[in-house]
Design a protein around this motif. Structure first.
Motif, mmCIF file in Angstrom:
data_model
loop_
_atom_site.group_PDB
_atom_site.id
_atom_site.type_symbol
_atom_site.label_atom_id
_atom_site.label_comp_id
_atom_site.label_asym_id
_atom_site.label_seq_id
_atom_site.Cartn_x
_atom_site.Cartn_y
_atom_site.Cartn_z
ATOM 1 N N GLY A 37 0.828 -1.200 0.000
ATOM 2 C CA GLY A 37 0.000 0.000 0.000
ATOM 3 C C GLY A 37 0.864 1.252 0.000
ATOM 4 N N LYS A 38 1.528 1.497 -1.116
ATOM 5 C CA LYS A 38 2.432 2.640 -1.223
ATOM 6 C C LYS A 38 1.691 3.848 -1.788
ATOM 7 C CE LYS A 38 6.288 1.763 -3.326
ATOM 8 N NZ LYS A 38 7.280 1.196 -4.278
ATOM 9 N N VAL A 90 -1.607 15.147 25.201
ATOM 10 C CA VAL A 90 -0.350 15.446 24.532
ATOM 11 C C VAL A 90 0.848 15.043 25.385
ATOM 12 C CG1 VAL A 90 -0.252 17.841 25.373
ATOM 13 C CG2 VAL A 90 0.915 17.201 23.229
ATOM 14 N N GLU A 91 0.729 15.165 26.711
ATOM 15 C CA GLU A 91 1.851 14.802 27.567
ATOM 16 C C GLU A 91 2.081 13.292 27.626
ATOM 17 O OE1 GLU A 91 -1.805 15.458 30.212
ATOM 18 O OE2 GLU A 91 -0.836 16.435 28.488
ATOM 19 N N GLN A 92 1.148 12.526 27.064
ATOM 20 C CA GLN A 92 1.286 11.071 27.011
ATOM 21 C C GLN A 92 1.560 10.578 25.588
ATOM 22 O OE1 GLN A 92 -2.198 10.997 30.317
ATOM 23 N NE2 GLN A 92 -2.070 9.116 29.111
ATOM 24 N N VAL A 93 2.035 11.469 24.740
ATOM 25 C CA VAL A 93 2.386 11.132 23.353
ATOM 26 C C VAL A 93 3.888 11.309 23.163
ATOM 27 C CG1 VAL A 93 2.115 11.779 20.930
ATOM 28 C CG2 VAL A 93 0.129 11.755 22.435
ATOM 29 N N VAL A 94 4.500 10.329 22.519
ATOM 30 C CA VAL A 94 5.915 10.406 22.133
ATOM 31 C C VAL A 94 5.983 10.459 20.612
ATOM 32 C CG1 VAL A 94 8.160 9.249 22.185
ATOM 33 C CG2 VAL A 94 6.603 9.039 24.145
ATOM 34 N N ALA A 95 6.735 11.423 20.079
ATOM 35 C CA ALA A 95 6.948 11.521 18.634
ATOM 36 C C ALA A 95 8.330 10.966 18.300
ATOM 37 C CB ALA A 95 6.831 12.967 18.167
ATOM 38 N N GLY A 96 8.393 10.108 17.299
ATOM 39 C CA GLY A 96 9.656 9.464 16.951
ATOM 40 C C GLY A 96 10.085 9.753 15.531
ATOM 41 N N ASP A 97 10.725 8.786 14.928
ATOM 42 C CA ASP A 97 11.250 8.965 13.578
ATOM 43 C C ASP A 97 10.225 8.523 12.533
ATOM 44 O OD1 ASP A 97 13.670 10.186 14.323
ATOM 45 O OD2 ASP A 97 14.519 8.255 14.866
ATOM 46 N N ASN A 98 10.628 7.822 11.490
ATOM 47 C CA ASN A 98 9.739 7.698 10.341
ATOM 48 C C ASN A 98 8.798 6.503 10.381
ATOM 49 O OD1 ASN A 98 12.011 5.870 9.869
ATOM 50 N ND2 ASN A 98 11.143 5.600 7.828
ATOM 51 N N ALA A 99 8.955 5.540 11.323
ATOM 52 C CA ALA A 99 8.182 4.302 11.214
ATOM 53 C C ALA A 99 7.577 3.894 12.555
ATOM 54 C CB ALA A 99 9.063 3.173 10.681
ATOM 55 N N VAL A 248 -1.760 0.551 24.030
ATOM 56 C CA VAL A 248 -0.644 1.330 23.488
ATOM 57 C C VAL A 248 -1.043 1.719 22.070
ATOM 58 C CG1 VAL A 248 1.814 1.426 23.014
ATOM 59 C CG2 VAL A 248 0.968 -0.067 24.844
ATOM 60 N N VAL A 249 -1.166 3.019 21.831
ATOM 61 C CA VAL A 249 -1.670 3.536 20.554
ATOM 62 C C VAL A 249 -0.492 3.960 19.677
ATOM 63 C CG1 VAL A 249 -3.146 5.272 19.469
ATOM 64 C CG2 VAL A 249 -3.766 4.338 21.719
ATOM 65 N N PHE A 250 -0.524 3.534 18.421
ATOM 66 C CA PHE A 250 0.521 3.895 17.464
ATOM 67 C C PHE A 250 -0.105 4.636 16.278
ATOM 68 C CE2 PHE A 250 1.790 -0.055 19.528
ATOM 69 C CZ PHE A 250 3.063 0.237 19.981
ATOM 70 N N ALA A 251 0.663 5.544 15.705
ATOM 71 C CA ALA A 251 0.217 6.264 14.502
ATOM 72 C C ALA A 251 1.458 6.800 13.796
ATOM 73 C CB ALA A 251 -0.727 7.404 14.873
ATOM 74 N N SER A 252 1.266 7.311 12.584
ATOM 75 C CA SER A 252 2.386 7.917 11.863
ATOM 76 C C SER A 252 1.857 8.778 10.729
ATOM 77 C CB SER A 252 3.323 6.845 11.301
ATOM 78 O OG SER A 252 2.806 6.290 10.111
ATOM 79 N N THR A 253 2.783 9.535 10.134
ATOM 80 C CA THR A 253 2.438 10.339 8.956
ATOM 81 C C THR A 253 2.836 9.622 7.669
ATOM 82 O OG1 THR A 253 4.571 11.483 8.805
ATOM 83 C CG2 THR A 253 2.919 12.433 10.291
ATOM 84 N N THR A 257 2.306 12.314 4.633
ATOM 85 C CA THR A 257 3.314 13.156 3.973
ATOM 86 C C THR A 257 4.218 12.271 3.109
ATOM 87 O OG1 THR A 257 4.700 13.048 5.972
ATOM 88 C CG2 THR A 257 3.205 14.932 5.748
ATOM 89 N N PHE A 258 5.482 12.129 3.496
ATOM 90 C CA PHE A 258 6.412 11.259 2.763
ATOM 91 C C PHE A 258 6.470 9.902 3.460
ATOM 92 C CE2 PHE A 258 9.194 15.060 1.214
ATOM 93 C CZ PHE A 258 8.230 15.359 0.260
ATOM 94 N N ALA A 259 6.199 8.841 2.716
ATOM 95 C CA ALA A 259 6.103 7.520 3.325
ATOM 96 C C ALA A 259 7.385 7.102 4.033
ATOM 97 C CB ALA A 259 5.743 6.487 2.262
ATOM 98 N N GLY A 260 8.530 7.444 3.476
ATOM 99 C CA GLY A 260 9.791 7.021 4.067
ATOM 100 C C GLY A 260 10.457 8.062 4.944
#
Length: 423
Positions: A37-38, A90-99, A248-253, A257-260
């Protein structure tokens, strides 16, 4: 006419016709790819402004230079945009890298080595560790479990989420430490976990005191219609039921935006977040804050995310409509398959005649169309009925997609006719 209503001679005629059509498709020398699903190049182009951001100002909202070390939780401004989408403070959300897949991987590995809040010992020293896997499901989830020897317990996935009775039975086993869920527009069926089912999962009594729901909300804003399906608030439901650490909730952009080159997110209880950060801090000094900053400036706010997703929908929705239209035209009259018509997400799930999915994929490959292997949506790649095929319409151009689905339909008819004549 339905295949069931045809005589053997008529089925043979159908097989001959479709075999000839398949031969003509092979002669075209196609090289089409429907495996993943690209996002298409046109979708990626929607976020090309990222390439000129963040500009000459590298400071975050607090004046910190994002080019430097630190900031393990990620930038506040990007967390503020995605916290309401995830339905996590928001204080219980961690933002990471691309995956987000990397965050899921880390949670599993940290749990195996250290246990999680509420564990009596590390999961890895238990006699066995098992995870519930709703099926059809996401092959990368299954691959993570298989990589670390975690036994998979399949349960049926219904239109409103996993079969709760099957889950309730499975969690009587103390070795069952968790379950996967893609709650909104699941991969590959597009089903949505209802509020009622989510509430039951949150309230379940489990033999394992440290049972976790890995809530992979990958497609929360990926709508294909005007209906803006809302994801159940699993974290709130778990808190209300007395199991605050369960979800544990996960999400990403990745498909926003840019898949990689996107940003991923984890949200959970304060104890779970503190546990995660305590172990994450040994692996990294901090995420790519420059990328998080450019994303925050590109998206601006929650409304900016939804506006961008409307532009994605304008590209994607016609492709999904084309898939359904071709399947309706080619396969519905013969009664040899059924398929989903999702309201969001990235996939169409196709069920063909039992025992023929592997043959269908073989035929599509021969004609130059690569697809995910039959059985990929099941643990260990084993679909007990050999019938499920995942269609990923996003990447090809509309013209290429139409040809690919025509190849698929031809292959389904050949496999169905062969099966009927062999019976």
């Amino acid at each position: 006419m339905s295949l069931d209503d045809l005589s053997r001679d008529q089925i043979q005629t159908l097989l001959d016709e479709q075999t000839a059509a398949h031969r003509a498709l092979k002669d075209r020398g196609l090289k089409l790819d429907l495996t993943r699903g690209k996002p298409s190049p046109e979708q990626l182009d929607l976020s090309n402004d990222l390439l000129s951001l963040p500009g000459d100002d590298f400071a975050d909202a607090g004046g910190v230079d994002t080019r430097n070390y630190g900031g393990l939780t990620g930038l506040t401004e990007i967390r503020e945009i995605f916290a309401p989408i995830m339905q996590v403070p928001v204080e219980q959300v961690v933002a990471g890298d691309n995956a987000s897949l990397a965050m899921m991987h880390d949670n599993l590995v940290f749990a195996l080595f250290h246990g999680v809040p509420g564990s009596e010992q590390p999961w890895g020293v238990e006699e066995s560790v098992k995870f519930i896997c709703p099926v059809p499901g996401y092959d990368r989830h299954f691959a993570l479990l298989e990589e670390y020897g975690i036994e998979m317990v399949p349960v049926p996935l219904n239109e409103d989420g996993p079969d709760v009775d099957a889950v309730r039975e499975a969690v009587k086993d103390p070795a069952v430490k968790g379950m996967w869920l893609v709650p909104t527009y699941s991969n590959p069926t597009g089903s949505v976990v209802s509020e009622a089912v989510a509430a039951e999962l949150a309230a379940l009594e489990t033999a394992a005191p440290d049972f976790r729901i890995f809530w992979d909300n990958a497609y929360a804003v990926h709508h294909l219609t005007d209906e803006q399906t809302k994801t159940a608030d699993i974290l709130g439901l778990c808190v209300a039921s007395g199991h605050p650490d369960r979800a544990v909730v996960f999400a990403s952009t990745s498909k926003i935006t840019f898949a990689g080159s996107g940003v991923c997110f984890l949200g959970s209880s304060p104890d779970n977040v503190a546990w995660y950060l305590s172990h994450l801090g040994k692996r990294t000094i901090g995420p790519d804050k420059v990328n998080q900053l450019r994303h925050a400036r590109h998206l601006k706010d929650v409304d900016g995310v939804h506006a961008l997703m409307d532009r994605h929908r304008a590209i994607l929705a016609p492709k999904f409509e084309a898939v359904v239209s071709i399947l309706d035209e080619r396969l519905a009259p013969h009664g040899v398959a059924s398929w989903t018509e999702p309201k969001g997400g990235y996939f169409v799930s196709l069920d063909v005649v039992d025992g023929t999915a592997t043959r269908v994929i073989e035929l599509t490959r021969e004609a130059g169309v690569a697809m995910t292997p039959a059985g990929a949506a099941f643990p260990y790649g084993d679909d007990p009925r050999d019938r499920n095929i995942r269609i990923a319409p996003s990447y090809p151009s509309p013209d290429e997609l139409a040809v690919a689905i025509d190849v698929l339909a031809t292959s389904v008819l050949i496999a169905a006719a062969e099966h009927a004549l062999a019976g």
